[in-house]
Write an enzyme that holds these catalytic residues in place. Sequence first.
Site, mmCIF file in Angstrom:
data_model
loop_
_atom_site.group_PDB
_atom_site.id
_atom_site.type_symbol
_atom_site.label_atom_id
_atom_site.label_comp_id
_atom_site.label_asym_id
_atom_site.label_seq_id
_atom_site.Cartn_x
_atom_site.Cartn_y
_atom_site.Cartn_z
ATOM 1 N N SER A 132 -5.208 9.238 4.033
ATOM 2 C CA SER A 132 -4.683 8.397 2.968
ATOM 3 C C SER A 132 -5.774 8.077 1.945
ATOM 4 O O SER A 132 -6.914 7.837 2.297
ATOM 5 C CB SER A 132 -4.167 7.112 3.601
ATOM 6 O OG SER A 132 -3.710 6.248 2.621
ATOM 7 N N THR A 137 -12.727 12.649 2.338
ATOM 8 C CA THR A 137 -13.535 12.900 1.141
ATOM 9 C C THR A 137 -13.724 14.386 0.848
ATOM 10 O O THR A 137 -13.839 14.775 -0.319
ATOM 11 C CB THR A 137 -14.889 12.176 1.300
ATOM 12 O OG1 THR A 137 -14.611 10.779 1.408
ATOM 13 C CG2 THR A 137 -15.807 12.398 0.122
ATOM 14 N N ASN A 183 -16.597 3.974 -2.750
ATOM 15 C CA ASN A 183 -15.453 3.753 -3.617
ATOM 16 C C ASN A 183 -14.998 2.309 -3.555
ATOM 17 O O ASN A 183 -15.108 1.657 -2.513
ATOM 18 C CB ASN A 183 -14.298 4.700 -3.270
ATOM 19 C CG ASN A 183 -13.402 4.135 -2.181
ATOM 20 O OD1 ASN A 183 -12.572 3.260 -2.434
ATOM 21 N ND2 ASN A 183 -13.585 4.617 -0.952
ATOM 22 N N LYS A 241 -4.880 1.993 11.670
ATOM 23 C CA LYS A 241 -6.153 2.527 11.168
ATOM 24 C C LYS A 241 -7.222 1.436 11.169
ATOM 25 O O LYS A 241 -7.055 0.384 10.547
ATOM 26 C CB LYS A 241 -5.977 3.083 9.754
ATOM 27 C CG LYS A 241 -7.264 3.743 9.213
ATOM 28 C CD LYS A 241 -6.986 4.517 7.937
ATOM 29 C CE LYS A 241 -8.244 5.181 7.391
ATOM 30 N NZ LYS A 241 -7.982 5.972 6.175
ATOM 31 N N CYS A 247 -8.878 -1.611 4.853
ATOM 32 C CA CYS A 247 -9.417 -1.312 3.526
ATOM 33 C C CYS A 247 -10.431 -2.383 3.142
ATOM 34 O O CYS A 247 -10.096 -3.562 3.099
ATOM 35 C CB CYS A 247 -8.295 -1.256 2.483
ATOM 36 S SG CYS A 247 -8.955 -0.947 0.825
#
Lengths: 316, 285
Positions: free
Chosen positions: A34, A278, A82, A177, A143
């Site tokens: 994702s 990536t 990122n 995750k 995240c």
Amino acid sequence: MSSPKANSIVNLVDVDLAVNLGRLRLACPVLVASGTFGYAREMAGLVDLGRLGGILPKTITQNPRPGNPPPRTYETSSGMLNSIGLDNDGIESFITHSLTYLAGLGTKIIVSIAGKSQQEFVDMAARLDGLPGVDALELNISCPNVSGGVDFGTDPAMCEAVVAGVCKACSVPVITKLTPNVTDVARIARAAEAGGCDAISLINTCLGMAINWRRQRSLLGRMMGGLSGPAIKPIALRAVFQAAQSVRIPIVGIGGIATIDDVMDFLVVGATAVQIGTANFYNPTASIQLLDALPAALRELGAASVSQVVGTLIVE
Amino acid sequence: MHTSNPDPICQETVAIEEHVLLARDTYRLRLPCPSIAAKILPGQFLMLRLPGTNDPLLGRPLALYDTYRAASGQPQGVDIVYQAIGRMTRRLAGIKVGDRLEVWGPLGNGFPPTETGHLIMVAGGIGQTPFLALARHYLGLGEYGQPPLVVPRAQRVTLCYGLRTAAFMAGVDDFRRLGVDVSISTDDGSAGHRGTVIELVPPLVDASSCACRIVTCGPEKMLHATSDMAARMGLSCQVSLERPMACGIGICFSCVKKIRDPQGEWDYRRICVEGPIFNAADVEF
């Protein structure tokens, strides 16, 4: 009588690549992570999408999010930081604009969702449950670029509760995750398992920073970002190993996977499947290249199936 | 927002055919990649990556300078002009003819075909690179795309090219050979007008007997000033934006810029797949 070469081709065809992540059966263990594959449409001109074991579209949230201000990425040695900030148009836009397309790709679609609260996770799971194209859910509780979500990934009780809530609200398989940014990843993995999910996936990015000391400013629009790419592979391999030692449910390995050796490393330490992240950015056909290389690598260990190598690390 | 049938993107490893110093820190690379060359349009770009290393890890977006063709007319490959200023491009400057590069493209959207009397291309720094092919296209001296994209012929094409100093001036002869009028400005007065490139434009527009259209590429402050000037003068203006990109293909969401919709609301748009060419009036600088 066939030549040795012909024999080896027959052997490679005979390698069984199918794996099960709990109730989710995949034709092969190579998935795309994702946030590193857009909504798959972007890749249709480059990748034979139907060959992938599964696709995880970019994480969606209940409401549209503009994402973080640029610069959003910064290249580091063998990696990148990122801080995209879950830029997405929200769950309804995803259902309207992407899901039908994804449903027709001939591969498993694992929809990645992130909520700011347990209720949001549950509501999103219920909304997606049963829709064509939703083969499974991945809960992005890891995240590092949004506030709220990551608490579910660092607090075991909150992790178990949100996983349990989602599993109750939907009938499709659920993958949780996990973040590496915790003291004890095994403890969070056990919490996710106790919540009732089918599998866990790890790792999400490692929290990091990059600054320009001359300008005395961050090189990202937000102060911190998530590090990904080959630089984090040893951390990911360690986390997958620790999780594999601690839970019974299958594990999906993620983190800097770019070569067939990386794929095999993750399988051997205990991952049942892997997600390519990536590497998709700097080698858009990486996933297919790794899939093509997998049968021969499995054969090198004398295996006729993926499952025969999963978790075969010799611990002395 | 999402294109339904994306054009195939070619990813290949190619051996460098030419690598020529054009000006200070500025090089032209010739890459034999016929399948990309056959499809690429002026304004589109490629990702280039050094193979066999993880440092630098990512590819870099570089604009099409021009395609080159065999005697038969068949597209053979692409020329890229770059300045060695960063981690990857400084490495790139050291590679030799015959060395290999990973390349994928064509990427992004080309300049949209637009009725143009006088095409004024305003470039700053290394921002002249997307304009050679564009000039060739609008002067009717070359074909691009498969099938060829038809653009209306311009009556006149001018390059306004602003630099810090004359030593960085790259490719001016390539433009002049096509019949492009070239006006130079430098910060230090070492070539052409001493001052900004923006100052070159109004006299050109005033002297022009046909409708002027501006396209611009370069540092963001210059794009902003060009865009404001075009708005004041009531001229159509397109900008070619640049941002660091991790992928160039729309999957990383790094290269975003605030772009306004017809209602005036902005959203972050990916320069790689929704640009790099935008109407200047839509860009929130």
